[in-house]
Design a protein around this motif. Sequence first.
Motif, mmCIF file in Angstrom:
data_model
loop_
_atom_site.group_PDB
_atom_site.id
_atom_site.type_symbol
_atom_site.label_atom_id
_atom_site.label_comp_id
_atom_site.label_asym_id
_atom_site.label_seq_id
_atom_site.Cartn_x
_atom_site.Cartn_y
_atom_site.Cartn_z
ATOM 1 N N PHE A 28 0.838 -1.187 0.000
ATOM 2 C CA PHE A 28 0.000 0.000 0.000
ATOM 3 C C PHE A 28 0.877 1.241 0.000
ATOM 4 N N GLU A 29 0.417 2.271 -0.670
ATOM 5 C CA GLU A 29 1.159 3.518 -0.788
ATOM 6 C C GLU A 29 0.436 4.594 0.035
ATOM 7 N N PRO A 30 1.072 5.088 1.099
ATOM 8 C CA PRO A 30 0.423 6.054 1.978
ATOM 9 C C PRO A 30 -0.156 7.274 1.257
ATOM 10 N N LYS A 31 0.524 7.794 0.249
ATOM 11 C CA LYS A 31 0.013 8.965 -0.477
ATOM 12 C C LYS A 31 -1.289 8.638 -1.197
ATOM 13 N N ARG A 32 -1.372 7.457 -1.775
ATOM 14 C CA ARG A 32 -2.600 7.038 -2.458
ATOM 15 C C ARG A 32 -3.736 6.838 -1.452
ATOM 16 N N LEU A 33 -3.422 6.245 -0.311
ATOM 17 C CA LEU A 33 -4.423 6.046 0.736
ATOM 18 C C LEU A 33 -4.987 7.385 1.195
#
Length: 75
Positions: free
Chosen positions: A53-58
Amino acid sequence: LKRASAAATKAGVPLYLGSGADSATIAQYAPWLTGGVILSSALRQAGRAGAPFEPKRLKAFVIAWKSALKGPRKR
């Protein structure tokens, strides 16, 4: 989506979106959803299933989702 939303509402069941949602598209889908959205690859690195998972996308999705929920609901 309009017909599915109306049918779900009439039947008293939730309508979830299972594909195609990301931070750029959720505003167009959210008004019709009576349940929510199922996500995975849209929130992962490079948009690839199975990637971390990519924090910026989340964060971008959560902001877009909350904003979309403030708009009018369609049924």
